[in-house]
Motif scaffolding. Structure first.
Motif, PDB file in Angstrom:
ATOM      1  N   ILE A 106     -21.948  46.740 -37.186  1.00 47.95           N
ATOM      2  CA  ILE A 106     -22.407  48.014 -36.620  1.00 47.95           C
ATOM      3  C   ILE A 106     -23.369  47.762 -35.465  1.00 47.95           C
ATOM      4  CG2 ILE A 106     -23.842  50.045 -37.092  1.00 47.95           C
ATOM      5  CD1 ILE A 106     -22.512  50.135 -39.880  1.00 47.95           C
ATOM      6  N   ALA A 107     -24.281  46.795 -35.644  1.00 45.53           N
ATOM      7  CA  ALA A 107     -25.237  46.479 -34.572  1.00 45.53           C
ATOM      8  C   ALA A 107     -24.495  45.947 -33.361  1.00 45.53           C
ATOM      9  CB  ALA A 107     -26.265  45.468 -35.061  1.00 45.53           C
ATOM     10  N   GLN A 108     -23.496  45.121 -33.576  1.00 49.56           N
ATOM     11  CA  GLN A 108     -22.711  44.576 -32.468  1.00 49.56           C
ATOM     12  C   GLN A 108     -21.942  45.695 -31.762  1.00 49.56           C
ATOM     13  OE1 GLN A 108     -19.764  41.739 -33.704  1.00 49.56           O
ATOM     14  NE2 GLN A 108     -19.695  40.757 -31.694  1.00 49.56           N
ATOM     15  N   MET A 109     -21.359  46.609 -32.526  1.00 50.41           N
ATOM     16  CA  MET A 109     -20.639  47.743 -31.934  1.00 50.41           C
ATOM     17  C   MET A 109     -21.584  48.639 -31.156  1.00 50.41           C
ATOM     18  SD  MET A 109     -17.973  49.123 -34.709  1.00 50.41           S
ATOM     19  CE  MET A 109     -17.208  48.021 -35.851  1.00 50.41           C
ATOM     20  N   ARG A 110     -22.790  48.854 -31.695  1.00 53.18           N
ATOM     21  CA  ARG A 110     -23.774  49.698 -31.019  1.00 53.18           C
ATOM     22  C   ARG A 110     -24.132  49.072 -29.670  1.00 53.18           C
ATOM     23  NH1 ARG A 110     -27.868  49.962 -34.737  1.00 53.18           N
ATOM     24  NH2 ARG A 110     -26.736  51.603 -35.806  1.00 53.18           N
ATOM     25  N   ASP A 111     -24.290  47.732 -29.682  1.00 51.79           N
ATOM     26  CA  ASP A 111     -24.619  47.036 -28.437  1.00 51.79           C
ATOM     27  C   ASP A 111     -23.478  47.139 -27.424  1.00 51.79           C
ATOM     28  OD1 ASP A 111     -27.018  46.349 -29.531  1.00 51.79           O
ATOM     29  OD2 ASP A 111     -26.431  44.292 -30.046  1.00 51.79           O
ATOM     30  N   GLN A 112     -22.245  47.267 -27.888  1.00 51.94           N
ATOM     31  CA  GLN A 112     -21.084  47.333 -27.004  1.00 51.94           C
ATOM     32  C   GLN A 112     -20.630  48.772 -26.763  1.00 51.94           C
ATOM     33  OE1 GLN A 112     -18.154  44.850 -28.871  1.00 51.94           O
ATOM     34  NE2 GLN A 112     -19.254  42.968 -28.379  1.00 51.94           N
ATOM     35  N   GLY A 113     -21.433  49.731 -27.136  1.00 47.92           N
ATOM     36  CA  GLY A 113     -21.103  51.122 -26.870  1.00 47.92           C
ATOM     37  C   GLY A 113     -20.440  51.804 -28.048  1.00 47.92           C
ATOM     38  N   GLY A 114     -20.586  51.315 -29.185  1.00 43.48           N
ATOM     39  CA  GLY A 114     -19.956  51.888 -30.371  1.00 43.48           C
ATOM     40  C   GLY A 114     -20.627  53.139 -30.872  1.00 43.48           C
ATOM     41  N   ASN A 115     -21.727  53.520 -30.255  1.00 41.98           N
ATOM     42  CA  ASN A 115     -22.459  54.699 -30.682  1.00 41.98           C
ATOM     43  C   ASN A 115     -22.075  55.912 -29.838  1.00 41.98           C
ATOM     44  OD1 ASN A 115     -24.184  55.450 -32.693  1.00 41.98           O
ATOM     45  ND2 ASN A 115     -26.036  55.213 -31.483  1.00 41.98           N
ATOM     46  N   LEU A 116     -21.018  55.788 -29.062  1.00 43.01           N
ATOM     47  CA  LEU A 116     -20.574  56.867 -28.191  1.00 43.01           C
ATOM     48  C   LEU A 116     -19.986  58.005 -29.019  1.00 43.01           C
ATOM     49  CD1 LEU A 116     -18.811  54.749 -25.443  1.00 43.01           C
ATOM     50  CD2 LEU A 116     -21.136  55.659 -25.421  1.00 43.01           C
ATOM     51  N   GLY A 136     -27.928  60.358 -14.313  1.00 43.07           N
ATOM     52  CA  GLY A 136     -27.408  60.379 -12.950  1.00 43.07           C
ATOM     53  C   GLY A 136     -25.984  59.853 -12.883  1.00 43.07           C
ATOM     54  N   SER A 137     -25.452  59.784 -11.658  1.00 42.55           N
ATOM     55  CA  SER A 137     -24.089  59.292 -11.466  1.00 42.55           C
ATOM     56  C   SER A 137     -24.132  58.113 -10.496  1.00 42.55           C
ATOM     57  CB  SER A 137     -23.186  60.404 -10.949  1.00 42.55           C
ATOM     58  OG  SER A 137     -23.700  60.937  -9.752  1.00 42.55           O
ATOM     59  N   PHE A 138     -23.074  57.316 -10.531  1.00 46.33           N
ATOM     60  CA  PHE A 138     -23.047  56.079  -9.759  1.00 46.33           C
ATOM     61  C   PHE A 138     -21.672  55.910  -9.134  1.00 46.33           C
ATOM     62  CE2 PHE A 138     -25.986  55.673 -13.293  1.00 46.33           C
ATOM     63  CZ  PHE A 138     -27.143  55.268 -12.663  1.00 46.33           C
ATOM     64  N   GLY A 139     -21.596  55.015  -8.231  1.00 43.68           N
ATOM     65  CA  GLY A 139     -20.349  54.716  -7.527  1.00 43.68           C
ATOM     66  C   GLY A 139     -20.331  55.363  -6.157  1.00 43.68           C
ATOM     67  N   GLU A 140     -19.315  55.045  -5.328  1.00 41.58           N
ATOM     68  CA  GLU A 140     -19.213  55.569  -3.969  1.00 41.58           C
ATOM     69  C   GLU A 140     -19.071  57.081  -3.963  1.00 41.58           C
ATOM     70  OE1 GLU A 140     -16.215  53.848  -1.474  1.00 41.58           O
ATOM     71  OE2 GLU A 140     -16.760  51.863  -2.137  1.00 41.58           O
ATOM     72  N   HIS A 141     -18.335  57.560  -4.884  1.00 43.58           N
ATOM     73  CA  HIS A 141     -18.073  58.998  -4.910  1.00 43.58           C
ATOM     74  C   HIS A 141     -18.700  59.642  -6.152  1.00 43.58           C
ATOM     75  CE1 HIS A 141     -15.313  58.262  -1.657  1.00 43.58           C
ATOM     76  NE2 HIS A 141     -14.700  57.339  -2.387  1.00 43.58           N
ATOM     77  N   ASN A 142     -19.696  59.006  -6.702  1.00 41.40           N
ATOM     78  CA  ASN A 142     -20.381  59.455  -7.926  1.00 41.40           C
ATOM     79  C   ASN A 142     -19.388  59.686  -9.070  1.00 41.40           C
ATOM     80  OD1 ASN A 142     -22.935  59.388  -6.815  1.00 41.40           O
ATOM     81  ND2 ASN A 142     -22.772  61.455  -6.027  1.00 41.40           N
ATOM     82  N   GLN A 143     -18.403  58.821  -9.141  1.00 37.03           N
ATOM     83  CA  GLN A 143     -17.371  58.954 -10.164  1.00 37.03           C
ATOM     84  C   GLN A 143     -17.782  58.312 -11.500  1.00 37.03           C
ATOM     85  OE1 GLN A 143     -17.108  56.941  -7.479  1.00 37.03           O
ATOM     86  NE2 GLN A 143     -15.893  55.138  -7.927  1.00 37.03           N
ATOM     87  N   TYR A 144     -18.866  57.587 -11.529  1.00 35.88           N
ATOM     88  CA  TYR A 144     -19.302  56.927 -12.768  1.00 35.88           C
ATOM     89  C   TYR A 144     -20.581  57.571 -13.289  1.00 35.88           C
ATOM     90  CZ  TYR A 144     -16.111  53.252 -11.284  1.00 35.88           C
ATOM     91  OH  TYR A 144     -15.017  52.557 -10.890  1.00 35.88           O
ATOM     92  N   MET A 145     -20.575  57.746 -14.648  1.00 30.11           N
ATOM     93  CA  MET A 145     -21.786  58.275 -15.285  1.00 30.11           C
ATOM     94  C   MET A 145     -22.027  57.478 -16.577  1.00 30.11           C
ATOM     95  SD  MET A 145     -21.389  62.345 -14.752  1.00 30.11           S
ATOM     96  CE  MET A 145     -23.087  62.746 -14.608  1.00 30.11           C
ATOM     97  N   ILE A 146     -23.248  57.503 -16.999  1.00 27.79           N
ATOM     98  CA  ILE A 146     -23.596  56.733 -18.210  1.00 27.79           C
ATOM     99  C   ILE A 146     -23.325  57.621 -19.430  1.00 27.79           C
ATOM    100  CG2 ILE A 146     -25.481  55.644 -19.477  1.00 27.79           C
ATOM    101  CD1 ILE A 146     -26.715  54.961 -16.767  1.00 27.79           C
ATOM    102  N   PRO A 147     -22.593  57.070 -20.426  1.00 24.97           N
ATOM    103  CA  PRO A 147     -22.347  57.853 -21.646  1.00 24.97           C
ATOM    104  C   PRO A 147     -23.646  58.052 -22.429  1.00 24.97           C
ATOM    105  CG  PRO A 147     -20.823  55.997 -21.493  1.00 24.97           C
ATOM    106  CD  PRO A 147     -21.852  55.826 -20.428  1.00 24.97           C
ATOM    107  N   LYS A 148     -23.688  59.140 -23.141  1.00 21.34           N
ATOM    108  CA  LYS A 148     -24.847  59.440 -23.976  1.00 21.34           C
ATOM    109  C   LYS A 148     -24.858  58.481 -25.171  1.00 21.34           C
ATOM    110  CE  LYS A 148     -27.298  63.428 -25.631  1.00 21.34           C
ATOM    111  NZ  LYS A 148     -27.260  64.861 -25.780  1.00 21.34           N
ATOM    112  N   GLU A 149     -26.062  58.082 -25.612  1.00 19.39           N
ATOM    113  CA  GLU A 149     -26.271  57.174 -26.732  1.00 19.39           C
ATOM    114  C   GLU A 149     -25.855  55.739 -26.402  1.00 19.39           C
ATOM    115  OE1 GLU A 149     -27.767  58.061 -29.626  1.00 19.39           O
ATOM    116  OE2 GLU A 149     -27.889  60.126 -28.928  1.00 19.39           O
ATOM    117  N   TYR A 150     -25.757  55.420 -25.080  1.00 18.84           N
ATOM    118  CA  TYR A 150     -25.378  54.055 -24.708  1.00 18.84           C
ATOM    119  C   TYR A 150     -26.577  53.333 -24.212  1.00 18.84           C
ATOM    120  CZ  TYR A 150     -22.730  50.208 -22.775  1.00 18.84           C
ATOM    121  OH  TYR A 150     -22.222  48.968 -22.503  1.00 18.84           O
TER     122      TYR A 150
END
Length: 150
Positions: A106-116, A136-150
């Motif tokens: 579970i800890a390993q999954m949480r570290d790899q985004g398993g809490n999404l 916030g958003s990232f990328g050239e066209h703001n196409q990337y965002m950070i998932p919640k709980e990551y």
């Protein structure tokens, strides 16, 4: 009258002698009878004592068998309980190991985004991911965002 007196004295003398003989004979017979009864009582006492001793020995064996069964039962139950406790101890130990492995996973999954948090969106039923809008958003066209709980 002297003849009658002599006869009376003779009769009295014979009566005393006969009474003395009878008393001695009765005394002798009573002693013999007393000895016979004493021997009969001693014989009965020996028979009764032997019977009581035999009965006590049978009862002792019976009681000893009873205690042996009780002891055997207690030993058997003790061994069975020890076996159950040993088995459960191993089960608990194995479960603790499995829980520790699961916690590591579970800890390993949480570290790899398993809490999404995933769900389905709209009528099409496509997979959606909850996004942290404050990050916030990232990328050239703001196409990337950070998932919640990551």
């Amino acid at each position: 009258m002297s003849e009658i007196l002599n006869l009376a004295k003779g009769f009295e003398e014979k009566s005393r002698q006969l009474a003395g003989d009878t008393e001695r004979n009765l005394q002798s017979e009573f002693e013999r009878h007393e000895l016979f009864i004493s021997e009969a009582l001693k014989s009965s006492e020996k028979k009764i004592s032997a019977a009581i001793s035999a009965r006590d020995q049978r009862l002792s064996q019976f009681v000893l068998r009873g205690w042996a069964w009780i002891l055997l039962t207690v030993i058997t139950v003790t061994i069975a309980c020890w076996g159950v406790i040993w088995y459960q101890g191993h089960q608990i130990s194995d479960n603790w190991k499995m829980i520790a492995e699961q916690k590591r996973a579970i800890a390993q999954m949480r570290d790899q985004g398993g809490n999404l948090i995933w769900t389905t969106c709209g009528d099409s039923g496509k997979k959606c991911l909850e996004i942290d809008t404050k990050a916030g958003s990232f990328g050239e066209h703001n196409q990337y965002m950070i998932p919640k709980e990551y």
